[in-house]
Design an enzyme around this catalytic site. Structure first.
Site, short mmCIF file in Angstrom:
data_model
loop_
_atom_site.label_atom_id
_atom_site.label_comp_id
_atom_site.label_asym_id
_atom_site.label_seq_id
_atom_site.Cartn_x
_atom_site.Cartn_y
_atom_site.Cartn_z
N LYS A 9 38.23 27.32 25.29
CA LYS A 9 38.43 28.09 26.53
C LYS A 9 37.22 27.37 27.52
CE LYS A 9 38.72 30.40 30.21
NZ LYS A 9 39.98 30.28 31.09
N CYS A 18 35.05 30.27 37.30
CA CYS A 18 35.40 29.58 36.01
C CYS A 18 34.43 28.36 35.83
CB CYS A 18 36.83 29.08 35.93
SG CYS A 18 37.92 30.62 36.34
#
Ligand code: SAJ
Length: 480
Positions: free
Chosen positions: A232, A290
């Site tokens: 991730k 992010c």
């Protein structure tokens, strides 16, 4: 030989009841999809009844989404599962003890932007709550983006301390990272492949039964919990790296007096079996929730997991260098603005700068970690005045944002395009000049949204990211 955990899970039987902790962009669509699946009987959405977000509980129980922006299908799905009684939102965390599975989808923002340390406090409060009500044979899934080593480390530790049970023996523990993108929350869960990383194979297998019923095109990709955490954080680190490579090349093209976009088309033309050149786009900087933080999760993971890293001592990693390049771009925009004003005998001090675009993403109201903020700070520090326009962003702490572009442009010496909102593709030299009220105006394009020649031929001083072929253009006298 069946493990103790396998026996406990077999005794429980198929997953029927699920809890989702954190009613946000990650938790709400997941809870709705679990509740809509005939494979499951009931889903609880857990939300702390806090002054800032307790309002979500009543909204969700009415089948209404508290999320901003368009999310195709979500309103109807929430109404359907709430009406059917398959989804209930509650602040009563004790109900966790009635469930087969609990997933945690709680944000992990920076404590502050300077030391880039994550604030895991909300996530760990949630983990502690789960531990308090954990029962044998339950599955716990962490969906939040976390530093590699967290699932098998501190999260496991908190769950075991609070429950008095042992992960991998009395309960299953998995990291299954979210891959949400605003505007396509449901679709991403259904169509993206789902990384499922257990602390052991039994945990991974149990989580496969949780996610398979809600996948349409997506498939399950099983691995270890730590590999899932690295996947991730690395998938965003690699995107940040690709953007940094485009930014670096754009700076080179400016220095060499050539057009980056010609070079990009040239590179992109290299096609063929096994050939890939994923060249992205340069710009005024990288913002959002992010890419600005996941590199540092990965960097910390290497330190937390403590293996012997063979890498030149004291040297920044390629990934941190990429972050530094992307964080340099607002300063480059400041330099382009300074050079542009210099061409007409002006300086930042005493000039008015109209900043078009505050959101970190085109046609979005999301301004988290916007690169426009460090640019604005640089201008103010240099004694300039800044006005900000953004048709999507309503407000931002300590930064006045106006939806009326003429008000923002009035009297501006320089116009800076920071976000690629569609609205900005249609701005005209005449319209800008009329609103600014000056003959010669500087325009700096941070997102390649305008045609340089249109503004240069109209007497503007143009500067653009990657436009080495135009940035030193001859200045035409502004026609009356
Ligand atoms: N940006 C560039 N050049 C590019 C692409 C983006 O400068 O070529 C800038 C954008 O202007 C923005 C920032 O980077 O300021 C981030 O843009 P983004 O498109 O990566 O959007 P995010 O931050 O919302 O990234 C999310 C991520 N999704 C998840 O973490 C689940 C990322 O993994 C996705 O690849 C990305 O959405 C996406 O592709 O939409």
């Amino acid at each position: 030989m069946d493990s103790v955990l396998s026996s406990l899970i077999n005794k429980r039987g198929p997953i029927r009841t699920i809890g989702v902790i954190g009613m946000g962009y990650v938790g709400i669509p997941a809870a709705a999809l679990f509740a809509d699946s005939p494979a499951f009987e009931r889903v609880y959405g857990f939300q702390r009844d806090s002054p800032t977000s307790g309002y979500k509980i009543a909204m969700l129980n009415r089948g209404e989404s508290p999320l901003k922006g368009e999310e195709p299908g979500l309103d109807d799905l929430l109404a359907k599962v709430a009406r059917a009684g398959k989804f209930v939102c509650t602040s009563d965390f004790s109900k966790i003890s009635e469930l087969d599975v609990v997933t945690l989808a709680i944000q992990t923002p920076f404590l502050n932007k300077n030391d880039l340390l994550p604030d895991f406090s909300a996530l760990f409060d949630g983990v502690k709550n789960v531990g308090r009500y954990l029962k044998p044979g339950m599955l716990v899934v962490l969906e939040s983006t976390i530093t590699p080593g967290t699932t098998t480390g501190i999260a496991r530790q908190i769950l075991e301390e609070e429950s008095g049970m042992k992960a991998g023996c009395d309960f299953a523990l998995v990291h299954a990272p979210e891959r949400v993108m605003v505007g396509r929350l449901l679709r991403n869960i259904q169509e993206h492949d789902r990384i499922v990383g257990g602390i052991d194979d039994v945990s991974t297998q149990r989580a496969t039964y949780l996610y398979s019923p809600i996948l349409t095109k997506g498939r399950i990709i099983p691995m270890t919990a730590t590999a899932a955490e690295v996947t991730k954080t690395a998938e965003n680190t690699f995107r940040d790296l690709q953007i940094a490579a485009a930014n670096e090349l754009a700076l080179y093209c400016e220095a060499m007096g050539i057009n980056f976009y010609d070079v990009r088309s040239g590179i992109d033309s290299l096609k063929g079996e096994g050939i890939t050149r994923a060249i992205l786009w340069p710009g005024a900087g990288v913002g959002g929730h992010c890419l600005t933080k996941d590199t540092y999760h990965l960097e910390r993971g290497v330190k937390v997991l403590g293996g012997q890293l063979d890498y030149p001592a004291g040297k920044d990693s390629l990934f941190v260098l990429a972050r530094n390049i992307n964080d340099f771009m607002p300063r480059h925009m400041f330099t382009l603005t300074t050079l542009g004003l210099g061409r007409i005998g002006k300086t930042i001090r005493g000039s008015k700068i109209a900043l078009l675009g505050w959101a970190f993403l085109a046609n979005s109201d999301d301004a988290r970690n916007t690169p426009a903020e460090p640019f604005r700070d640089l201008v103010l520090e240099a004694g300039g005045e800044v006005t900000v326009h953004d048709p999507w962003v309503d407000s931002y702490p300590d930064v006045p944002i106006d939806h009326d572009i003429d008000t923002v442009l009035a009297g501006a010496d320089a116009v800076i395009l920071f976000t690629g909102h569609t609205e900005y593709k249609n701005i005209s030299p005449a319209g800008i000049r009329k609103a600014c009220g000056h003959d010669t105006i500087v325009i700096v394009d941070g997102r390649n949204v305008i045609d340089p020649d249109m503004f240069i031929n109209a007497g503007f001083v143009y500067k653009g990211i990657g436009r080495g072929d135009k940035n030193e253009h001859p200045i035409r006298i502004a026609l009356p």
